[in-house]
Design a protein around this motif. Structure first.
Motif, PDB file in Angstrom:
ATOM      1  N   ASP A   3       0.819  -1.205   0.000  1.00  0.00           N
ATOM      2  CA  ASP A   3       0.000   0.000   0.000  1.00  0.00           C
ATOM      3  C   ASP A   3       0.858   1.262   0.000  1.00  0.00           C
ATOM      4  N   VAL A   4       2.027   1.218   0.628  1.00  0.00           N
ATOM      5  CA  VAL A   4       2.952   2.357   0.613  1.00  0.00           C
ATOM      6  C   VAL A   4       3.375   2.658  -0.825  1.00  0.00           C
ATOM      7  N   ILE A   5       3.718   1.623  -1.574  1.00  0.00           N
ATOM      8  CA  ILE A   5       4.122   1.805  -2.970  1.00  0.00           C
ATOM      9  C   ILE A   5       2.966   2.373  -3.791  1.00  0.00           C
ATOM     10  N   LYS A   6       1.751   1.857  -3.559  1.00  0.00           N
ATOM     11  CA  LYS A   6       0.578   2.338  -4.287  1.00  0.00           C
ATOM     12  C   LYS A   6       0.305   3.808  -3.973  1.00  0.00           C
ATOM     13  N   VAL A   7       0.456   4.192  -2.705  1.00  0.00           N
ATOM     14  CA  VAL A   7       0.234   5.590  -2.308  1.00  0.00           C
ATOM     15  C   VAL A   7       1.277   6.501  -2.946  1.00  0.00           C
ATOM     16  N   ILE A   8       2.521   6.041  -3.018  1.00  0.00           N
ATOM     17  CA  ILE A   8       3.571   6.831  -3.686  1.00  0.00           C
ATOM     18  C   ILE A   8       3.213   7.040  -5.149  1.00  0.00           C
ATOM     19  N   GLU A  45     -11.706   7.766  -1.314  1.00  0.00           N
ATOM     20  CA  GLU A  45     -12.407   8.931  -1.857  1.00  0.00           C
ATOM     21  C   GLU A  45     -11.899  10.206  -1.199  1.00  0.00           C
ATOM     22  N   MET A  46     -11.684  10.140   0.114  1.00  0.00           N
ATOM     23  CA  MET A  46     -11.142  11.284   0.836  1.00  0.00           C
ATOM     24  C   MET A  46      -9.672  11.507   0.476  1.00  0.00           C
ATOM     25  N   PHE A  47      -8.906  10.422   0.373  1.00  0.00           N
ATOM     26  CA  PHE A  47      -7.478  10.483   0.057  1.00  0.00           C
ATOM     27  C   PHE A  47      -7.239  11.200  -1.269  1.00  0.00           C
ATOM     28  N   ASP A  48      -8.024  10.850  -2.305  1.00  0.00           N
ATOM     29  CA  ASP A  48      -7.840  11.428  -3.636  1.00  0.00           C
ATOM     30  C   ASP A  48      -7.977  12.945  -3.633  1.00  0.00           C
ATOM     31  N   VAL A  49      -8.771  13.479  -2.699  1.00  0.00           N
ATOM     32  CA  VAL A  49      -8.976  14.920  -2.622  1.00  0.00           C
ATOM     33  C   VAL A  49      -7.951  15.571  -1.695  1.00  0.00           C
ATOM     34  N   VAL A  50      -7.709  14.963  -0.534  1.00  0.00           N
ATOM     35  CA  VAL A  50      -6.872  15.607   0.481  1.00  0.00           C
ATOM     36  C   VAL A  50      -5.399  15.656   0.084  1.00  0.00           C
ATOM     37  N   ILE A  51      -4.917  14.702  -0.734  1.00  0.00           N
ATOM     38  CA  ILE A  51      -3.509  14.796  -1.141  1.00  0.00           C
ATOM     39  C   ILE A  51      -3.280  16.008  -2.050  1.00  0.00           C
ATOM     40  N   GLN A  52      -4.381  16.659  -2.479  1.00  0.00           N
ATOM     41  CA  GLN A  52      -4.231  17.905  -3.220  1.00  0.00           C
ATOM     42  C   GLN A  52      -3.607  18.991  -2.342  1.00  0.00           C
ATOM     43  N   PHE A 220      -3.295   7.670   8.507  1.00  0.00           N
ATOM     44  CA  PHE A 220      -2.745   9.028   8.604  1.00  0.00           C
ATOM     45  C   PHE A 220      -1.349   9.080   7.971  1.00  0.00           C
ATOM     46  N   GLY A 221      -0.556   8.053   8.225  1.00  0.00           N
ATOM     47  CA  GLY A 221       0.784   8.006   7.641  1.00  0.00           C
ATOM     48  C   GLY A 221       0.742   7.948   6.124  1.00  0.00           C
ATOM     49  N   LEU A 222      -0.168   7.144   5.583  1.00  0.00           N
ATOM     50  CA  LEU A 222      -0.303   7.045   4.135  1.00  0.00           C
ATOM     51  C   LEU A 222      -0.786   8.359   3.531  1.00  0.00           C
ATOM     52  N   LEU A 223      -1.694   9.061   4.229  1.00  0.00           N
ATOM     53  CA  LEU A 223      -2.189  10.349   3.755  1.00  0.00           C
ATOM     54  C   LEU A 223      -1.062  11.373   3.705  1.00  0.00           C
ATOM     55  N   GLY A 226       1.289  10.578   0.817  1.00  0.00           N
ATOM     56  CA  GLY A 226       0.719  11.020  -0.454  1.00  0.00           C
ATOM     57  C   GLY A 226       0.870  12.516  -0.653  1.00  0.00           C
ATOM     58  N   CYS A 227       0.659  13.288   0.422  1.00  0.00           N
ATOM     59  CA  CYS A 227       0.793  14.749   0.342  1.00  0.00           C
ATOM     60  C   CYS A 227       2.226  15.166   0.048  1.00  0.00           C
ATOM     61  N   ILE A 228       3.180  14.523   0.691  1.00  0.00           N
ATOM     62  CA  ILE A 228       4.595  14.870   0.503  1.00  0.00           C
ATOM     63  C   ILE A 228       5.038  14.573  -0.930  1.00  0.00           C
ATOM     64  N   VAL A 229       4.651  13.407  -1.423  1.00  0.00           N
ATOM     65  CA  VAL A 229       5.019  13.034  -2.799  1.00  0.00           C
ATOM     66  C   VAL A 229       4.369  13.986  -3.802  1.00  0.00           C
ATOM     67  N   SER A 230       3.079  14.308  -3.597  1.00  0.00           N
ATOM     68  CA  SER A 230       2.384  15.198  -4.535  1.00  0.00           C
ATOM     69  C   SER A 230       2.994  16.602  -4.501  1.00  0.00           C
ATOM     70  N   PHE A 231       3.478  17.034  -3.331  1.00  0.00           N
ATOM     71  CA  PHE A 231       4.156  18.336  -3.227  1.00  0.00           C
ATOM     72  C   PHE A 231       5.407  18.360  -4.107  1.00  0.00           C
TER      73      PHE A 231
END
Length: 275
Positions: A3-8, A45-52, A220-223, A226-231
């Motif tokens: 899941d870590v790889i998928k989130v990245i 669904e929440m993850f896809d929006v919040v990593i913005q 929370f860690g995965l969220l 995702g935010c750090i990578v998207s940044f």
């Protein structure tokens, strides 16, 4: 670990596609359907929006001086112009803000699926090509954000509102709207970045409230990951886009959207036949 790889991967997709006019939400839906992370549908669904939030922080960092009305390096006039710019951003945010608050859940229920995403990818892909051909050889009438009138802001805001439908692309819709009224590509892209700040913060807050802030430590860690990578990827994507449009138009993104939309429709048909 899987899941870590998928989130990245999802963070990379968000960071690249949020600022290029190709629909980040659409890409996240499609990639998410392929990767199928083990988290709940509500969390994803929440993850896809919040990593913005990671993506939007890239705008804040890259344009901090321009966005900061309190900068000691600015004259009084420059500070007033910065406040004026923020007022323009808020005016342009009104249409999407109203519709998002009232109809966000309904729009997600109807359009948060591969086929509607594919259709919107194609529709706006065609629009990019048509608008760019229509504007070919014409000198833009607006070359500074300060030249945007209230009527222009509401027009651009209307197009940002249309981007509440997944697959449209918030940046793509607002850029198309701006180009139609004679705004230069550079100003259209830059103002789109600034419009994203209240829009994406607001959308993330709504999703967090709906989810209820009930995270496990792993979620929370995965969220955050995702935010750090998207940044990081957003910083690269923004710099690329602003450099690219100085020498090129947006037609290539239109062709990309049409091809991707057609492939999604084909894939959906194949999946239906197999099922």
């Amino acid at each position: 670990m899987l899941d870590v790889i998928k989130v990245i991967i999802l963070g990379i997709v968000e960071g690249i596609t949020e600022w290029l006019p190709v629909s980040s939400t659409g890409h996240l839906i499609l990639v998410g359907n392929v990767l199928k992370p083990s988290m709940s549908d509500a969390f994803m669904e929440m993850f896809d929006v919040v990593i913005q939030l990671g993506a939007i922080m890239a705008v804040v960092v890259l344009y901090f001086h321009k966005l900061n009305p309190f900068s000691p390096r600015k004259s009084h006039k420059q500070k007033m112009l910065t406040w004026q710019m923020w007022i323009k951003v808020l005016i342009g945010s009104v249409p999407a803000g109203i519709v998002g608050i009232l109809f966000n859940d309904i729009l997600d229920e109807i359009f948060y699926k591969p086929l509607p995403v594919a259709i919107m990818l194609i529709v706006y892909g065609v629009l990019f090509i048509v608008v760019e051909k229509h504007n070919a050889g014409k000198k833009p009438s607006v070359t500074k954000i300060s030249q945007l009138s209230v009527q222009m802001l509401l027009w651009i805001g209307f197009f940002q509102m249309l981007a509440l439908i997944p697959g449209t692309s918030r940046s793509g819709a607002t850029i198309v709207g701006a180009l139609l009224i004679g705004v230069s590509r550079e100003v259209a892209a830059e103002f789109t970045f600034f419009l994203a700040i209240p829009a994406m913060f607001g959308a993330s807050l709504l999703k967090l409230i709906k989810f209820g802030f009930h995270f496990t430590g792993a979620e929370f860690g995965l969220l955050m990951l995702g935010c750090i990578v998207s940044f990081g990827l957003s910083v690269i994507a923004i710099k690329f886009l602003m450099g690219y449009i100085k020498q090129h138009d947006f037609k290539v993104f239109g062709y990309y959207r049409i091809v991707l939309g057609a492939l999604i429709i084909l894939w959906t048909i194949i999946q239906t036949v197999i099922a």
